[in-house]
Scaffold this active site. Structure first.
Site, PDB file in Angstrom:
ATOM      1  N   GLU A   1     -22.516 -23.791 -10.568  1.00 28.68           N
ATOM      2  CA  GLU A   1     -23.437 -23.597 -11.686  1.00 28.68           C
ATOM      3  C   GLU A   1     -23.428 -24.879 -12.511  1.00 28.68           C
ATOM      4  OE1 GLU A   1     -24.725 -22.079 -15.818  1.00 28.68           O
ATOM      5  OE2 GLU A   1     -22.684 -22.675 -15.333  1.00 28.68           O
TER       6      GLU A   1
ATOM      7  N   ASP B   1     -18.371 -21.595 -12.561  1.00 24.64           N
ATOM      8  CA  ASP B   1     -19.114 -21.666 -13.826  1.00 24.64           C
ATOM      9  C   ASP B   1     -18.973 -23.026 -14.507  1.00 24.64           C
ATOM     10  OD1 ASP B   1     -20.437 -20.212 -16.116  1.00 24.64           O
ATOM     11  OD2 ASP B   1     -18.592 -20.819 -17.114  1.00 24.64           O
TER      12      ASP B   1
HETATM   13  C1  GLC Z   1     -22.341 -20.858 -17.989  1.00 17.29           C
HETATM   14  C2  GLC Z   1     -22.785 -19.440 -18.205  1.00 17.29           C
HETATM   15  C3  GLC Z   1     -23.058 -19.222 -19.663  1.00 17.29           C
HETATM   16  C4  GLC Z   1     -21.796 -19.511 -20.448  1.00 17.29           C
HETATM   17  C5  GLC Z   1     -21.242 -20.899 -20.133  1.00 17.29           C
HETATM   18  C6  GLC Z   1     -19.849 -21.069 -20.627  1.00 17.29           C
HETATM   19  O1  GLC Z   1     -23.329 -21.766 -18.287  1.00 17.29           O
HETATM   20  O2  GLC Z   1     -23.912 -19.150 -17.416  1.00 17.29           O
HETATM   21  O3  GLC Z   1     -23.518 -17.921 -19.905  1.00 17.29           O
HETATM   22  O4  GLC Z   1     -22.068 -19.434 -21.818  1.00 17.29           O
HETATM   23  O5  GLC Z   1     -21.192 -21.128 -18.729  1.00 17.29           O
HETATM   24  O6  GLC Z   1     -18.937 -20.320 -19.862  1.00 17.29           O
END
Ligand code: GLC
Length: 642
Positions: free
Chosen positions: A320, A278
């Protein structure tokens, strides 16, 4: 029995021998980035021993069935690139209730062709609000609302048996401030203060702020939080990129690396096969920059991937990073990281371009951006393609790209898209909402489900049959795009039956300040059951989506190792991509307008007169002379017939 002529032929390899072979395979690619990252802070030999010991320990704990999977994937390292792969993303509570309830819904998944499921954050979060679970206080426990680690393991095993690989959210840019490390840091333990970014005054934070961006300017302005009660004197300033309760980890500290690698391997040993890493863009800080996508991030990711390859080689990693095209491509491996970093990364640009072309009835920007900025393929990696997810849509259209299409401008186009999808632009079919309006930059992002943004919510309300039909076709075109573009398509739970916005979050004080809850409705199983056979929009979407995924699986040209060549058709309403497979080539063509369009075959590089099959319909495509005919929002997957 006569003695074997090869006395050792019957002895199997020991676990230690297998570990040694895998260590040997990965050592150079693992230790080189670690030396760059931590060479100053830890002596090379010590670091190597610490990493190796950790990997050996986790390998020793790895269950037998997962070791078998490791071996299968060592033998077939491209397993995740196959055209059979179809992903599905859900919140466990909204899809099933708890982990124990997941297995009963496996038939729903297999009917859709799913081979990969992403459980939205499911580790023990802080008490709400927890950013939808992205503020983890214990990585060793499952969120008790969803069950226990035993339940998690059992759900993973059941999925694995059904040919479905579980993906877990691994939040590694930050922990909850209630995490044990953060608690110790708050109590003044210097060892744990070094796990985070803590400052004694606001001098450095203010300097960093000069170049940092705002992620949640409305609900959590700024990137630092002052805690007057921590550490006596004036207190401490803690780096909190996201919400105040999410403390950024200090990846300059090798202990953080070792701790997170250990957590990843524990999750792998419990059955997770894909790690969704993430918010990785934010993991490295450098004064004077936006502190995103720094080169060290790619070293960290490479080291995590290569460490995993030693102790749990069945497992792959998905990055991500919701960033601009130039910053995005390296997450799938470029330069010295080629083939050595994440195996999957979200193609947020494809998603943005889909919505932008749909609103504008014009694909020229999409064709230009996707052809110019992205390679045709990667080594040992591919995109995760998607149309919607649990987050907002950030209108990542750069000035430079917009200005190539006068009279378009970056700010003008971004603002137009936000207006179109909040429904205020004249002629808009969409029903969404603005998110995180930043008065300083004028930036706005957008919330809403696929169906609501595609016009289904409004159309159903008005009962306008033509509008309903158009909305359904927009949705099916989107699913056809992510299934054919090149990458692992991720279906977001509920999109397969056209679930519309959930506005109930507004009445829940713990969710009301985060509009992203709009696109996180609960699965409607009554609707889903009816959609199996109903002659209704939901039925058309479900059956259409299932059909697309089934055709994808039967089409080797759509596999991830096959190049994706974006074609400039010189037709402003159409988008086309060519997939040159080994035995044949497939062309996928999409009409982004609500009227029929025509395209001479030679614009695709296909000789006029070539007999073709549209794989989606199973028939020859409609032609007018040498011109293909695409119906409103039509999609064709063409292959030479025979
Ligand atoms: C990523 C997740 C999001 C979250 C962020 C912080 O972008 O998809 O939902 O708010 O990380 O963890």
């Amino acid at each position: 029995m006569p003695p074997s002529p090869h006395p050792t032929a019957t002895a199997s390899l020991t676990d230690d021998e297998i570990f040694e072979l895998r260590w040997h395979r990965a050592e150079a690619d693992l230790m080189a980035p670690l030396a760059r990252l931590y060479g100053q802070r830890m002596e090379a030999g010590v670091l190597r021993d610490r990493v190796r010991t950790l990997l050996a320990e986790k390998w020793a704990e790895r269950p037998r069935d997962l070791r078998r999977l490791d071996l299968a994937r060592d033998l077939n390292p491209g397993w995740f690139l196959g055209q059979e792969m179809v992903g599905y993303v859900f919140y466990v509570d909204k899809f099933a209730g708890t982990f124990a309830d997941v297995p009963q819904h496996i038939p729903w998944l297999t009917d859709l062709g799913v081979t990969y499921v992403h459980f939205m954050p499911c580790l023990m979060p802080r008490p709400r609000p927890s950013d939808g679970g992205y503020a983890v206080m214990d990585y060793g426990r499952i969120n008790p609302d969803l069950g226990t680690m035993d339940d998690f393991r059992a759900a993973c095993a059941a999925l694995r048996k059904a040919g479905i690989s579980p993906c877990i959210d691994m939040v590694l840019n930050h922990t909850a401030k209630e995490h044990a490390w953060a608690q110790k840091a708050a109590e003044g333990d210097p060892v744990y203060q070094d796990y985070y970014w803590m400052f004694d005054s606001d001098a450095l934070p203010r300097q960093y702020e000069e170049t940092l961006l705002e992620i949640f300017p409305n609900q959590a302005p700024g990137n630092f939080t002052h805690y007057p009660q921590i550490g006596g004197n004036g207190g401490k300033w803690v780096w909190t990129t996201f919400n105040e309760y999410q403390w950024d980890l200090n990846w300059e500290n090798p202990e953080v690396f070792l701790a997170i690698l250990g957590i990843i391997l524990d999750l792998a040993n419990n059955g997770a096969e894909v790690m969704r890493l993430d918010a990785v863009a934010f993991m490295w800080k450098r004064m004077g920059t936006v502190c995103q996508n720094e080169p060290e991030v790619h070293d960290i990711l490479q080291a995590l991937v290569q460490g995993t390859r030693v102790a749990a080689p069945a497992v792959i990693h998905k990055a991500e990073a919701i960033v601009g095209p130039h910053q995005l491509v390296p997450y799938l491996g470029t330069g010295r990281h080629t083939g050595r970093v994440s195996n999957l990364a979200y193609h947020n640009n494809l998603m943005v371009q889909f919505w932008a072309s749909l609103a504008a009835h014009d694909t020229r920007l999409m064709t230009d951006v996707l052809a110019r900025h992205f390679p045709e393929r990667f080594r040992n990696a591919q995109w995760a393609t998607y149309i919607r997810c649990h987050d907002d849509i950030g209108w990542a259209i750069t000035e430079e790209d917009a200005e190539r299409h006068p009279p378009m401008s970056g700010p003008g186009h971004r603002s137009y898209l936000a207006d179109f999808y909040n429904g205020s632009f004249p002629g808009s079919w969409a029903r969404g909402a603005d998110f995180q309006y930043n008065p300083e930059t004028g930036d706005r992002r957008t919330n809403g489900t696929f169906a609501s943004l595609a016009g289904l919510e409004r159309a159903l309300e008005s009962g306008d049959v033509r509008q309903i039909d158009l909305a359904v076709n927009r949705i099916l075109m989107g699913h056809a795009l992510i299934a054919a573009y090149g990458g692992l398509p991720l279906l977001y739970m509920g999109d397969e039956i056209g679930l519309t916005n959930d506005d109930a979050y507004r009445d829940d004080p713990l969710r009301a300040d985060d509009g992203r809850w709009m696109q996180r409705p609960a699965m409607d199983w009554a609707h889903a059951a009816e959609a199996e056979t109903a002659d209704s929009p939901h039925g058309w979407i479900l059956r259409g989506t299932r059909h697309l995924m089934a055709v994808r699986k039967a089409t080797p040209e759509l596999a991830g190792h096959v190049p994706s060549q974006v074609i400039d058709t010189r037709h402003p309403a159409l988008f086309a991509v060519r997939r040159p497979g080994d035995a044949a080539t497939v062309w996928a063509v999409f009409n982004f307008t609500d009227v029929a369009q025509h395209l001479p075959l030679d614009r695709l590089g296909i000789a006029p007169g070539t007999p073709l099959t549209d794989l989606i319909s199973g028939h020859a495509p409609a032609m007018e002379g040498d011109r293909l005919r695409l119906s409103p929002y039509g999609r064709l997957w063409l292959r030479p017939a025979g």
